[in-house]
Design a protein around this motif. Structure first.
Motif, PDB file in Angstrom:
ATOM      1  N   UNK A 109       0.837  -1.206   0.000  1.00 25.44           N
ATOM      2  CA  UNK A 109       0.000   0.000   0.000  1.00 25.44           C
ATOM      3  C   UNK A 109       0.870   1.253   0.000  1.00 25.44           C
ATOM      4  N   UNK A 110       1.933   1.227   0.796  1.00 21.94           N
ATOM      5  CA  UNK A 110       2.845   2.375   0.840  1.00 21.94           C
ATOM      6  C   UNK A 110       3.462   2.633  -0.531  1.00 21.94           C
ATOM      7  N   UNK A 150      -4.887  11.194  -8.423  1.00 25.37           N
ATOM      8  CA  UNK A 150      -4.174  11.711  -7.248  1.00 25.37           C
ATOM      9  C   UNK A 150      -5.002  11.670  -5.964  1.00 25.37           C
ATOM     10  N   UNK A 151      -6.324  11.816  -6.083  1.00 23.91           N
ATOM     11  CA  UNK A 151      -7.207  11.769  -4.901  1.00 23.91           C
ATOM     12  C   UNK A 151      -6.805  12.781  -3.832  1.00 23.91           C
ATOM     13  N   UNK A 152      -6.198  13.887  -4.264  1.00 23.30           N
ATOM     14  CA  UNK A 152      -5.765  14.874  -3.282  1.00 23.30           C
ATOM     15  C   UNK A 152      -4.701  14.355  -2.332  1.00 23.30           C
ATOM     16  N   UNK A 167      -6.401   4.265  -1.231  1.00 25.39           N
ATOM     17  CA  UNK A 167      -6.501   2.844  -0.939  1.00 25.39           C
ATOM     18  C   UNK A 167      -7.913   2.314  -1.143  1.00 25.39           C
ATOM     19  N   UNK A 168      -8.902   3.179  -1.024  1.00 17.37           N
ATOM     20  CA  UNK A 168     -10.278   2.763  -1.298  1.00 17.37           C
ATOM     21  C   UNK A 168     -10.495   2.606  -2.795  1.00 17.37           C
ATOM     22  N   UNK A 206      -5.706  -2.446  -8.676  1.00 16.06           N
ATOM     23  CA  UNK A 206      -6.982  -2.425  -9.371  1.00 16.06           C
ATOM     24  C   UNK A 206      -7.998  -1.528  -8.686  1.00 16.06           C
ATOM     25  N   UNK A 207      -9.036  -1.164  -9.447  1.00 20.69           N
ATOM     26  CA  UNK A 207     -10.133  -0.361  -8.925  1.00 20.69           C
ATOM     27  C   UNK A 207     -11.349  -1.260  -8.790  1.00 20.69           C
ATOM     28  N   UNK A 208     -11.989  -1.307  -7.637  1.00 19.59           N
ATOM     29  CA  UNK A 208     -13.179  -2.138  -7.505  1.00 19.59           C
ATOM     30  C   UNK A 208     -14.394  -1.508  -8.164  1.00 19.59           C
ATOM     31  N   UNK A 209     -15.303  -2.335  -8.641  1.00 21.89           N
ATOM     32  CA  UNK A 209     -16.631  -1.924  -9.125  1.00 21.89           C
ATOM     33  C   UNK A 209     -16.631  -0.807 -10.169  1.00 21.89           C
ATOM     34  N   UNK A 210     -16.283  -1.020 -11.400  1.00 18.93           N
ATOM     35  CA  UNK A 210     -15.813  -2.296 -11.922  1.00 18.93           C
ATOM     36  C   UNK A 210     -14.320  -2.476 -11.665  1.00 18.93           C
ATOM     37  N   UNK A 211     -13.804  -3.696 -11.847  1.00 19.64           N
ATOM     38  CA  UNK A 211     -12.394  -3.974 -11.578  1.00 19.64           C
ATOM     39  C   UNK A 211     -11.554  -3.507 -12.762  1.00 19.64           C
TER      40      UNK A 211
END
Length: 289
Positions: free
Chosen positions: A185-186, A216-218, A225-226, A257-262
């Motif tokens: 994650x780091x 970037x998600x700020x 991580x979400x 990966x990104x969930x929903x969708x993957x």
């Protein structure tokens, strides 16, 4: 003033021309970190240039960190972004043995220096997203083999070539113990930090496109991580690692990966590249029943 206590040594400051272990000549300092210093050296018997990492004694008790680092480099030897381990040696300082690890020397430029040379000290969104793509695919291979980098930043990433794409090498890796998900994650958080820094940092962030800000998600860890999550890439079985690098590049099982969708971050980066140029992104392939 005397030489600092060996247990509290924070810098070796080896001068160019210094001979170590009667085998190598110091050329210049490449970088300094928490564990030690990295130098460009020349092998006296062959004239071959290599890289040497000298470990501070208090960061390398009983050679534990050096051995772990060497084993990690050996395990990752088929990952294109990782340098190759060569050998271990020792040098005497005030009667104390200081261990150092010798690895291949890769020609190139530190990413931090490369960015300083760019107009405005930053990359365009298109180039920066290519950089992120190269880093993400490189780290994917590392994570796919159950390892982590541990200290990604612009001072330990080497830019070997830059044209239509980036060719990168990692100058150093950090040993924090056995692999844990949080260490991976780091790495992901560090990737996003490097990406924003390549774009000019906080000064220019408000001007970036929505595609860039989406990645970037700020810089908020929880949001990153979400949005992105990990799973190991599909790799050859242990003992059959001759084509690990190719497998990592070809694998459809991306480690981030990104969930929903993957949707993989690799596809997302491609989508962002299209957005930068105003082109319609190609949707990710989905399986139908």
């Amino acid at each position: 003033m005397g030489f600092p206590s060996i247990k509290k040594l924070k810098a070796f400051s080896l001068e160019p021309g210094t001979i170590v272990s009667e085998k190598y000549q110091i050329i210049n300092l490449l970088g300094r970190g928490w564990e030690g210093e990295v130098y460009l050296i020349r092998e006296l018997s062959t004239g071959i240039e290599r890289t040497a990492k000298f470990f501070f004694p208090e960061r390398n008790v009983r050679d534990r960190n050096l051995r772990s680092y060497a084993r990690k480099l050996h395990k990752l030897r088929n990952c294109p972004i990782v340098i190759h381990y060569h050998t271990r040696d020792v040098v005497s300082v005030q009667g104390h043995k200081i261990s150092f690890l010798v690895s291949e020397y890769v020609e190139g430029e530190l990413l931090s220096t490369f960015l300083e040379r760019q107009p405005g000290g930053r990359l365009s969104p298109f180039a920066a997203t290519h950089l992120l793509y190269a880093l993400a695919t490189g780290i994917r291979c590392v994570h796919g083999l159950g390892e982590y980098h541990g200290d990604l930043h612009t001072d330990n990433i080497i830019v070997q070539r830059f044209g239509l794409e980036f060719e990168l090498k990692l100058l150093d890796m950090f040993y924090r113990g056995s692999t844990r998900k949080e260490y991976m994650h780091d790495d992901l958080i560090d990737l996003i930090h490097v990406y924003r820094e390549a774009l000019g940092g906080a000064k220019y962030y408000s001007r970036q496109s929505e595609a860039v800000k989406y990645i970037c998600c700020g810089l908020r860890r929880g949001l990153i991580l979400k949005k992105f999550r990990f799973r190991a890439a599909s790799l050859p079985a242990p003992g059959n690692d001759a084509h690990v690098g190719d497998a990592c590049r070809r694998s459809a099982a991306i480690s981030i990966e990104i969930p929903n969708p993957r949707i993989s971050i690799i596809w997302l980066v491609g989508k962002s590249l299209c957005s930068v140029h105003g082109l319609p992104p190609r949707p990710p392939e989905t399986k139908t029943a």
